[in-house]
Design a protein around this motif. Structure first.
Motif, PDB file in Angstrom:
ATOM      1  N   ARG A   1      32.212  48.967  56.385  1.00  0.00           N
ATOM      2  CA  ARG A   1      33.153  47.904  56.034  1.00  0.00           C
ATOM      3  C   ARG A   1      33.371  47.838  54.529  1.00  0.00           C
ATOM      4  NH1 ARG A   1      30.374  45.121  60.180  1.00  0.00           N
ATOM      5  NH2 ARG A   1      29.027  44.113  58.649  1.00  0.00           N
ATOM      6  N   ILE A   2      32.288  48.007  53.752  1.00  0.00           N
ATOM      7  CA  ILE A   2      32.417  47.999  52.298  1.00  0.00           C
ATOM      8  C   ILE A   2      33.325  49.136  51.848  1.00  0.00           C
ATOM      9  CG2 ILE A   2      31.165  48.379  50.137  1.00  0.00           C
ATOM     10  CD1 ILE A   2      28.765  46.964  51.457  1.00  0.00           C
ATOM     11  N   ALA A   3      33.091  50.335  52.384  1.00  0.00           N
ATOM     12  CA  ALA A   3      33.911  51.482  52.005  1.00  0.00           C
ATOM     13  C   ALA A   3      35.377  51.262  52.364  1.00  0.00           C
ATOM     14  CB  ALA A   3      33.373  52.747  52.686  1.00  0.00           C
ATOM     15  N   ARG A   4      35.626  50.698  53.551  1.00  0.00           N
ATOM     16  CA  ARG A   4      37.004  50.457  53.983  1.00  0.00           C
ATOM     17  C   ARG A   4      37.672  49.400  53.105  1.00  0.00           C
ATOM     18  NH1 ARG A   4      35.842  49.934  58.917  1.00  0.00           N
ATOM     19  NH2 ARG A   4      35.742  47.664  59.055  1.00  0.00           N
ATOM     20  N   ASP A   5      36.917  48.343  52.780  1.00  0.00           N
ATOM     21  CA  ASP A   5      37.479  47.289  51.940  1.00  0.00           C
ATOM     22  C   ASP A   5      37.802  47.812  50.546  1.00  0.00           C
ATOM     23  OD1 ASP A   5      37.136  45.648  54.076  1.00  0.00           O
ATOM     24  OD2 ASP A   5      35.518  44.447  53.213  1.00  0.00           O
ATOM     25  N   MET A   6      36.883  48.577  49.964  1.00  0.00           N
ATOM     26  CA  MET A   6      37.121  49.093  48.624  1.00  0.00           C
ATOM     27  C   MET A   6      38.279  50.084  48.608  1.00  0.00           C
ATOM     28  SD  MET A   6      35.122  47.403  46.732  1.00  0.00           S
ATOM     29  CE  MET A   6      35.448  46.081  47.911  1.00  0.00           C
TER      30      MET A   6
ATOM     31  N   VAL B   1      45.783  46.782  47.666  1.00  0.00           N
ATOM     32  CA  VAL B   1      45.713  45.531  48.413  1.00  0.00           C
ATOM     33  C   VAL B   1      45.042  44.476  47.539  1.00  0.00           C
ATOM     34  CG1 VAL B   1      44.766  44.404  50.450  1.00  0.00           C
ATOM     35  CG2 VAL B   1      45.637  46.728  50.607  1.00  0.00           C
ATOM     36  N   ARG B   2      45.662  43.322  47.396  1.00  0.00           N
ATOM     37  CA  ARG B   2      45.135  42.294  46.511  1.00  0.00           C
ATOM     38  C   ARG B   2      44.192  41.327  47.223  1.00  0.00           C
ATOM     39  NH1 ARG B   2      50.623  40.561  43.219  1.00  0.00           N
ATOM     40  NH2 ARG B   2      51.063  42.609  42.322  1.00  0.00           N
ATOM     41  N   GLY B   3      44.250  41.304  48.489  1.00  0.00           N
ATOM     42  CA  GLY B   3      43.373  40.423  49.246  1.00  0.00           C
ATOM     43  C   GLY B   3      43.108  41.002  50.617  1.00  0.00           C
ATOM     44  N   GLN B   4      41.930  40.737  51.143  1.00  0.00           N
ATOM     45  CA  GLN B   4      41.588  41.228  52.471  1.00  0.00           C
ATOM     46  C   GLN B   4      40.829  40.145  53.221  1.00  0.00           C
ATOM     47  OE1 GLN B   4      40.009  45.131  52.618  1.00  0.00           O
ATOM     48  NE2 GLN B   4      39.955  45.181  54.836  1.00  0.00           N
ATOM     49  N   VAL B   5      41.213  39.940  54.465  1.00  0.00           N
ATOM     50  CA  VAL B   5      40.593  38.911  55.290  1.00  0.00           C
ATOM     51  C   VAL B   5      40.208  39.536  56.621  1.00  0.00           C
ATOM     52  CG1 VAL B   5      40.805  36.612  56.293  1.00  0.00           C
ATOM     53  CG2 VAL B   5      42.125  37.195  54.242  1.00  0.00           C
ATOM     54  N   ARG B   6      38.969  39.308  57.042  1.00  0.00           N
ATOM     55  CA  ARG B   6      38.524  39.802  58.344  1.00  0.00           C
ATOM     56  C   ARG B   6      38.342  38.616  59.279  1.00  0.00           C
ATOM     57  NH1 ARG B   6      35.368  43.095  56.732  1.00  0.00           N
ATOM     58  NH2 ARG B   6      36.524  44.975  57.268  1.00  0.00           N
TER      59      ARG B   6
ATOM     60  N   ARG C   1      52.552  40.075  51.102  1.00  0.00           N
ATOM     61  CA  ARG C   1      52.683  41.512  51.385  1.00  0.00           C
ATOM     62  C   ARG C   1      51.496  42.333  50.878  1.00  0.00           C
ATOM     63  NH1 ARG C   1      56.232  40.280  47.299  1.00  0.00           N
ATOM     64  NH2 ARG C   1      55.905  41.345  45.309  1.00  0.00           N
ATOM     65  N   ASP C   2      50.736  41.797  49.921  1.00  0.00           N
ATOM     66  CA  ASP C   2      49.592  42.533  49.390  1.00  0.00           C
ATOM     67  C   ASP C   2      48.269  42.079  49.995  1.00  0.00           C
ATOM     68  OD1 ASP C   2      51.126  44.140  47.693  1.00  0.00           O
ATOM     69  OD2 ASP C   2      51.180  42.587  46.159  1.00  0.00           O
ATOM     70  N   ILE C   3      48.332  41.402  51.128  1.00  0.00           N
ATOM     71  CA  ILE C   3      47.120  40.956  51.819  1.00  0.00           C
ATOM     72  C   ILE C   3      46.919  41.799  53.072  1.00  0.00           C
ATOM     73  CG2 ILE C   3      46.011  39.041  53.042  1.00  0.00           C
ATOM     74  CD1 ILE C   3      47.465  37.123  51.203  1.00  0.00           C
ATOM     75  N   ARG C   4      45.710  42.241  53.273  1.00  0.00           N
ATOM     76  CA  ARG C   4      45.360  43.011  54.474  1.00  0.00           C
ATOM     77  C   ARG C   4      44.498  42.134  55.378  1.00  0.00           C
ATOM     78  NH1 ARG C   4      44.166  48.540  56.011  1.00  0.00           N
ATOM     79  NH2 ARG C   4      42.461  48.572  57.516  1.00  0.00           N
ATOM     80  N   ILE C   5      44.810  42.150  56.671  1.00  0.00           N
ATOM     81  CA  ILE C   5      44.046  41.351  57.640  1.00  0.00           C
ATOM     82  C   ILE C   5      43.526  42.268  58.739  1.00  0.00           C
ATOM     83  CG2 ILE C   5      44.121  39.462  59.309  1.00  0.00           C
ATOM     84  CD1 ILE C   5      46.292  38.187  57.624  1.00  0.00           C
TER      85      ILE C   5
ATOM     86  N   ASP D   1      34.969  25.852  53.229  1.00  0.00           N
ATOM     87  CA  ASP D   1      36.141  26.155  52.419  1.00  0.00           C
ATOM     88  C   ASP D   1      35.763  26.801  51.096  1.00  0.00           C
ATOM     89  OD1 ASP D   1      37.748  25.148  54.390  1.00  0.00           O
ATOM     90  OD2 ASP D   1      38.123  23.223  53.410  1.00  0.00           O
ATOM     91  N   ASP D   2      34.587  26.446  50.561  1.00  0.00           N
ATOM     92  CA  ASP D   2      34.187  27.003  49.271  1.00  0.00           C
ATOM     93  C   ASP D   2      33.813  28.475  49.363  1.00  0.00           C
ATOM     94  OD1 ASP D   2      31.992  26.350  50.836  1.00  0.00           O
ATOM     95  OD2 ASP D   2      30.699  25.926  49.133  1.00  0.00           O
ATOM     96  N   THR D   3      33.649  29.005  50.596  1.00  0.00           N
ATOM     97  CA  THR D   3      33.320  30.426  50.758  1.00  0.00           C
ATOM     98  C   THR D   3      34.567  31.287  50.931  1.00  0.00           C
ATOM     99  OG1 THR D   3      33.163  30.374  53.190  1.00  0.00           O
ATOM    100  CG2 THR D   3      31.205  29.718  51.931  1.00  0.00           C
ATOM    101  N   LEU D   4      35.730  30.663  51.060  1.00  0.00           N
ATOM    102  CA  LEU D   4      36.952  31.405  51.345  1.00  0.00           C
ATOM    103  C   LEU D   4      37.580  31.952  50.072  1.00  0.00           C
ATOM    104  CD1 LEU D   4      38.628  29.009  53.949  1.00  0.00           C
ATOM    105  CD2 LEU D   4      37.366  31.120  54.430  1.00  0.00           C
ATOM    106  N   THR D   5      38.054  33.179  50.142  1.00  0.00           N
ATOM    107  CA  THR D   5      38.848  33.737  49.057  1.00  0.00           C
ATOM    108  C   THR D   5      40.231  33.087  49.090  1.00  0.00           C
ATOM    109  OG1 THR D   5      39.730  35.517  50.443  1.00  0.00           O
ATOM    110  CG2 THR D   5      37.644  35.944  49.291  1.00  0.00           C
ATOM    111  N   PRO D   6      41.007  33.212  48.020  1.00  0.00           N
ATOM    112  CA  PRO D   6      42.370  32.658  48.061  1.00  0.00           C
ATOM    113  C   PRO D   6      43.183  33.185  49.233  1.00  0.00           C
ATOM    114  CG  PRO D   6      41.766  33.171  45.806  1.00  0.00           C
ATOM    115  CD  PRO D   6      40.653  33.699  46.679  1.00  0.00           C
ATOM    116  N   ALA D   7      43.055  34.480  49.545  1.00  0.00           N
ATOM    117  CA  ALA D   7      43.808  35.052  50.667  1.00  0.00           C
ATOM    118  C   ALA D   7      43.361  34.436  51.986  1.00  0.00           C
ATOM    119  CB  ALA D   7      43.626  36.567  50.701  1.00  0.00           C
TER     120      ALA D   7
END
Length: 329
Positions: A96-101, A108-113, A139-143, A296-302
């Motif tokens: 998952r780390i490799a895929r995210d990086m 991609v500016r943001g990624q959410v699983r 458009r720059d967010i990956r889900i 909520d404090d654990t969430l990234t902006p995306a």
């Protein structure tokens, strides 16, 4: 003095655990899965002697035998079984780390699983996520979406595997924050020629003399049906067990059994498959789904944008979910 020696021993042991390398763990998993060092070497494109050397080092590091030789290969010891479970989790995390990086390297500016149950994915989650991604500012967010049963959704969320999870709201959300998403209505799906097809609604007890098609026994729907049938004093008669909603609908179309499925999922196929979808009158048949996060404090902006979008999407077809996530009658 003995206490001090024990402390040193435990400290040294934990340092040794930090020396575990992913390559050795990957080879160990391959040997456990193939039960044979030669076959594992072929799969990993490495010589068998190199695997044997790494396994010996691994056993020396953990301080206990991990494999025992058998006539036709090897099998893990109890300690090896325990390490195998942890190794698979570590390797999955590394992937998952490799895929995210890689995704960020591609721009991609943001990624959410998301972890979600099959019911949530099949009913509306895919459409809601697609609508979110169509907005130009996203458009720059990956889900990424991964299907799990409810218990798997929540355990994965607590372990930090995903930013948010979606499942039936009767699950154990201890330690998590939740907000309502959508709701659905469990219904009896039968061929239109079936005697039950003419009913306006049905109680589950009225279906217990029929053969049913079951989804995996660990699914939330099946667990609820089994409990409800037990309270009614009759067992559920499973004639067919399938893995997907589509397969369940095809079994019903063939006339082999009836099924209890979300009406929102079954109705689009009713005409094409010649099926009737009859709502269940039982109180528990009106299901509600919840969006869960670690806070909520654990969430990234995306992730925060996506949670807000999904929450708004829960207000559907002109109906507003009340504070408990229910659709008012």
């Amino acid at each position: 003095m003995q206490f001090w020696k024990l402390y040193i021993s435990q400290t040294e042991y934990h340092h040794a655990m930090h020396d575990l390398d992913l390559t050795s763990l990957r080879l160990f998993v391959a040997v456990c899965e193939t039960r044979n060092i030669a076959r594992a070497a072929e799969r990993q494109a490495i010589v068998g002697s190199a695997i044997s050397k790494r396994l010996s080092t691994l056993e020396a590091t953990v301080g206990t035998p991990l494999l025992q030789r058998r006539r036709r290969g090897v099998e893990p010891t109890p300690a090896g079984e325990a390490l195998l479970e942890h190794a698979r989790a570590l390797l999955a995390g590394q992937e998952r780390i490799a895929r995210d990086m890689a995704a960020f390297a591609a721009g991609v500016r943001g990624q959410v699983r998301i972890l979600a149950t099959a019911s949530a994915i099949a009913e509306s989650l895919a459409d809601d996520v697609a609508a979110f991604l169509k907005q130009p500012e996203h458009r720059d967010i990956r889900i990424d979406i991964e299907e799990r049963v409810s218990t798997g959704v929540l355990s994965g969320l607590r372990e930090g595997v995903a930013a948010l999870g979606i499942c039936w709201d009767v699950a154990d959300f201890a330690g998590l924050q939740t907000r309502p998403w959508r709701g659905d209505q469990l219904s009896v799906v039968v061929p239109r020629s079936h005697p039950l097809a003419t009913q306006a609604s049905l109680w589950l007890a009225q279906t217990l003399d029929e053969d049913h098609v079951s989804l995996p026994p660990s699914s939330a729907v099946q667990l609820m049906l089994q409990r409800a049938a037990a309270l009614a004093g009759k067992p559920l008669n499973y004639r067919v067990v399938v893995a997907t909603f589509d397969a369940a609908l095809r079994v019903v179309r063939a006339g082999l059994a009836i099924s209890v499925l979300p009406a929102e999922l079954a109705r689009p196929y009713a005409d094409a498959f010649g099926l009737s979808v009859v709502p269940l009158a039982d109180d528990w048949a009106r299901r509600r789904f919840a969006i869960a996060t670690r806070g909520d404090d654990t969430l990234t902006p995306a992730a925060r944008l996506l949670v807000e979008h999904l929450g708004a999407a829960g207000r559907w077809k002109g109906q507003i979910l009340n504070d408990f996530g229910q659709i008012p009658a």
